[in-house]
Design a protein around this motif. Structure first.
Motif, PDB file in Angstrom:
ATOM      1  N   MET A   1       0.904  -1.260  -0.029  1.00  0.00           N
ATOM      2  CA  MET A   1       0.060  -0.177   0.078  1.00  0.00           C
ATOM      3  C   MET A   1       0.855   1.306  -0.002  1.00  0.00           C
ATOM      4  O   MET A   1       1.854   1.374   0.873  1.00  0.00           O
ATOM      5  CB  MET A   1      -0.869   0.041   1.168  1.00  0.00           C
ATOM      6  CG  MET A   1      -2.039   1.092   1.351  1.00  0.00           C
ATOM      7  SD  MET A   1      -3.221   0.586   2.135  1.00  0.00           S
ATOM      8  CE  MET A   1      -4.310   2.045   1.836  1.00  0.00           C
ATOM      9  N   PRO A   2       0.503   2.181  -1.014  1.00  0.00           N
ATOM     10  CA  PRO A   2       1.534   3.337  -1.084  1.00  0.00           C
ATOM     11  C   PRO A   2       1.206   4.319   0.212  1.00  0.00           C
ATOM     12  O   PRO A   2       0.155   4.369   0.808  1.00  0.00           O
ATOM     13  CB  PRO A   2       0.974   4.065  -2.153  1.00  0.00           C
ATOM     14  CG  PRO A   2      -0.377   3.305  -2.483  1.00  0.00           C
ATOM     15  CD  PRO A   2      -0.462   2.203  -1.827  1.00  0.00           C
ATOM     16  N   LYS A   3       2.387   4.959   0.564  1.00  0.00           N
ATOM     17  CA  LYS A   3       2.295   5.704   1.699  1.00  0.00           C
ATOM     18  C   LYS A   3       1.803   7.385   1.356  1.00  0.00           C
ATOM     19  O   LYS A   3       1.942   7.437   0.147  1.00  0.00           O
ATOM     20  CB  LYS A   3       3.775   5.920   2.349  1.00  0.00           C
ATOM     21  CG  LYS A   3       4.237   5.010   2.897  1.00  0.00           C
ATOM     22  CD  LYS A   3       5.389   5.160   3.663  1.00  0.00           C
ATOM     23  CE  LYS A   3       6.186   6.071   3.504  1.00  0.00           C
ATOM     24  NZ  LYS A   3       7.742   6.347   3.914  1.00  0.00           N
ATOM     25  N   PRO A   4       1.113   8.147   2.231  1.00  0.00           N
ATOM     26  CA  PRO A   4       0.642   9.263   1.592  1.00  0.00           C
ATOM     27  C   PRO A   4       1.656  10.268   0.940  1.00  0.00           C
ATOM     28  O   PRO A   4       1.708  11.183  -0.023  1.00  0.00           O
ATOM     29  CB  PRO A   4       0.410  10.026   2.748  1.00  0.00           C
ATOM     30  CG  PRO A   4      -0.143   8.975   3.765  1.00  0.00           C
ATOM     31  CD  PRO A   4       0.931   7.674   3.389  1.00  0.00           C
ATOM     32  N   SER A   5       3.069  10.003   1.330  1.00  0.00           N
ATOM     33  CA  SER A   5       4.143  10.833   0.934  1.00  0.00           C
ATOM     34  C   SER A   5       4.573  10.274  -0.600  1.00  0.00           C
ATOM     35  O   SER A   5       5.452  11.043  -1.125  1.00  0.00           O
ATOM     36  CB  SER A   5       5.536  11.106   1.579  1.00  0.00           C
ATOM     37  OG  SER A   5       5.854   9.554   1.914  1.00  0.00           O
ATOM     38  N   ASP A   6       4.335   9.122  -1.121  1.00  0.00           N
ATOM     39  CA  ASP A   6       4.745   8.545  -2.168  1.00  0.00           C
ATOM     40  C   ASP A   6       4.114   9.268  -3.518  1.00  0.00           C
ATOM     41  O   ASP A   6       2.876   9.773  -3.642  1.00  0.00           O
ATOM     42  CB  ASP A   6       4.335   7.110  -2.358  1.00  0.00           C
ATOM     43  CG  ASP A   6       5.070   6.171  -1.458  1.00  0.00           C
ATOM     44  OD1 ASP A   6       5.991   6.694  -0.712  1.00  0.00           O
ATOM     45  OD2 ASP A   6       4.698   4.993  -1.285  1.00  0.00           O
ATOM     46  N   ARG A   7       4.814   9.679  -4.494  1.00  0.00           N
ATOM     47  CA  ARG A   7       4.519  10.329  -5.891  1.00  0.00           C
ATOM     48  C   ARG A   7       4.795   9.309  -7.024  1.00  0.00           C
ATOM     49  O   ARG A   7       5.756   8.459  -6.953  1.00  0.00           O
ATOM     50  CB  ARG A   7       5.477  11.594  -5.809  1.00  0.00           C
ATOM     51  CG  ARG A   7       4.830  12.423  -4.763  1.00  0.00           C
ATOM     52  CD  ARG A   7       3.369  12.871  -5.020  1.00  0.00           C
ATOM     53  NE  ARG A   7       2.991  13.981  -4.012  1.00  0.00           N
ATOM     54  CZ  ARG A   7       2.401  13.640  -2.955  1.00  0.00           C
ATOM     55  NH1 ARG A   7       2.243  12.326  -2.485  1.00  0.00           N
ATOM     56  NH2 ARG A   7       2.013  14.473  -1.709  1.00  0.00           N
ATOM     57  N   TYR A   8       3.957   9.723  -8.145  1.00  0.00           N
ATOM     58  CA  TYR A   8       4.001   8.921  -9.307  1.00  0.00           C
ATOM     59  C   TYR A   8       4.371  10.149 -10.381  1.00  0.00           C
ATOM     60  O   TYR A   8       3.943  10.810 -10.367  1.00  0.00           O
ATOM     61  CB  TYR A   8       2.854   8.133  -9.528  1.00  0.00           C
ATOM     62  CG  TYR A   8       2.519   6.949  -8.639  1.00  0.00           C
ATOM     63  CD1 TYR A   8       3.026   5.975  -9.099  1.00  0.00           C
ATOM     64  CD2 TYR A   8       1.846   7.306  -7.480  1.00  0.00           C
ATOM     65  CE1 TYR A   8       2.609   5.032  -7.953  1.00  0.00           C
ATOM     66  CE2 TYR A   8       1.706   6.310  -6.534  1.00  0.00           C
ATOM     67  CZ  TYR A   8       2.042   5.194  -6.888  1.00  0.00           C
ATOM     68  OH  TYR A   8       1.777   4.085  -5.920  1.00  0.00           O
ATOM     69  N   VAL A   9       5.296   9.563 -11.506  1.00  0.00           N
ATOM     70  CA  VAL A   9       5.630  10.592 -12.506  1.00  0.00           C
ATOM     71  C   VAL A   9       5.073   9.978 -13.710  1.00  0.00           C
ATOM     72  O   VAL A   9       5.430   8.767 -13.981  1.00  0.00           O
ATOM     73  CB  VAL A   9       7.095  10.826 -12.448  1.00  0.00           C
ATOM     74  CG1 VAL A   9       7.473  11.711 -14.011  1.00  0.00           C
ATOM     75  CG2 VAL A   9       7.935  11.565 -11.403  1.00  0.00           C
ATOM     76  N   VAL A  10       4.085  10.262 -14.106  1.00  0.00           N
ATOM     77  CA  VAL A  10       3.216   9.856 -15.291  1.00  0.00           C
ATOM     78  C   VAL A  10       2.953  10.795 -16.633  1.00  0.00           C
ATOM     79  O   VAL A  10       3.059  11.876 -16.329  1.00  0.00           O
ATOM     80  CB  VAL A  10       1.830   9.283 -14.721  1.00  0.00           C
ATOM     81  CG1 VAL A  10       1.868   8.177 -13.514  1.00  0.00           C
ATOM     82  CG2 VAL A  10       0.933  10.642 -14.249  1.00  0.00           C
ATOM     83  N   VAL A  19       3.133  14.935 -12.070  1.00  0.00           N
ATOM     84  CA  VAL A  19       3.597  14.570 -10.613  1.00  0.00           C
ATOM     85  C   VAL A  19       2.232  14.134  -9.693  1.00  0.00           C
ATOM     86  O   VAL A  19       1.312  15.172  -9.698  1.00  0.00           O
ATOM     87  CB  VAL A  19       4.589  15.404  -9.681  1.00  0.00           C
ATOM     88  CG1 VAL A  19       4.742  14.876  -8.397  1.00  0.00           C
ATOM     89  CG2 VAL A  19       5.805  15.445 -10.622  1.00  0.00           C
ATOM     90  N   LYS A  20       1.948  12.837  -9.463  1.00  0.00           N
ATOM     91  CA  LYS A  20       0.642  12.843  -8.674  1.00  0.00           C
ATOM     92  C   LYS A  20       1.020  11.816  -7.478  1.00  0.00           C
ATOM     93  O   LYS A  20       1.872  11.044  -7.184  1.00  0.00           O
ATOM     94  CB  LYS A  20      -0.498  11.766  -9.654  1.00  0.00           C
ATOM     95  CG  LYS A  20      -0.900  12.670 -11.068  1.00  0.00           C
ATOM     96  CD  LYS A  20      -1.817  11.850 -11.403  1.00  0.00           C
ATOM     97  CE  LYS A  20      -2.785  12.686 -12.272  1.00  0.00           C
ATOM     98  NZ  LYS A  20      -3.866  11.735 -12.862  1.00  0.00           N
ATOM     99  N   ALA A  21      -0.191  12.144  -6.628  1.00  0.00           N
ATOM    100  CA  ALA A  21       0.048  11.264  -5.628  1.00  0.00           C
ATOM    101  C   ALA A  21      -0.863   9.970  -5.855  1.00  0.00           C
ATOM    102  O   ALA A  21      -1.738  10.290  -6.985  1.00  0.00           O
ATOM    103  CB  ALA A  21      -0.598  11.928  -4.266  1.00  0.00           C
TER     104      ALA A  21
END
Length: 82
Positions: A1-10, A19-21
């Motif tokens: 499960m992703p942490k709230p601080s994780d980010r995705y570059v899509v 950049v998205k959460a």
């Protein structure tokens, strides 16, 4: 499960990179280059206390993941790219 601080570059369908959460409808930043988006995502994660930055390739598949301190890297001896 992703942490709230994780980010995705899509990839953005209209061009550029976002950049998205996790599970976010809106992006927190839109850039023209992937490198700019990666740097912005790392800054967000670092300021939030560490976590993961996951990077999507042009083909839509995630091609890389980077642990930003103080997060724990699940494969520390193998992750030598960053």
């Amino acid at each position: 499960m992703p942490k709230p601080s994780d980010r995705y570059v899509v990839r953005n369908p209209d061009g550029g990179w976002d950049v998205k959460a996790a599970h976010a409808k809106r992006s927190s930043k839109h850039t023209q280059t992937q490198a700019e988006a990666i740097q912005h995502a790392k800054d967000i994660v670092r300021n939030a206390g560490g976590g993961e930055v996951r990077i999507q390739g042009r083909d839509g598949r995630f091609r890389d993941s980077d642990t930003v301190a103080p997060g724990n890297d699940p494969h520390p001896p193998k992750d030598t790219k960053h």
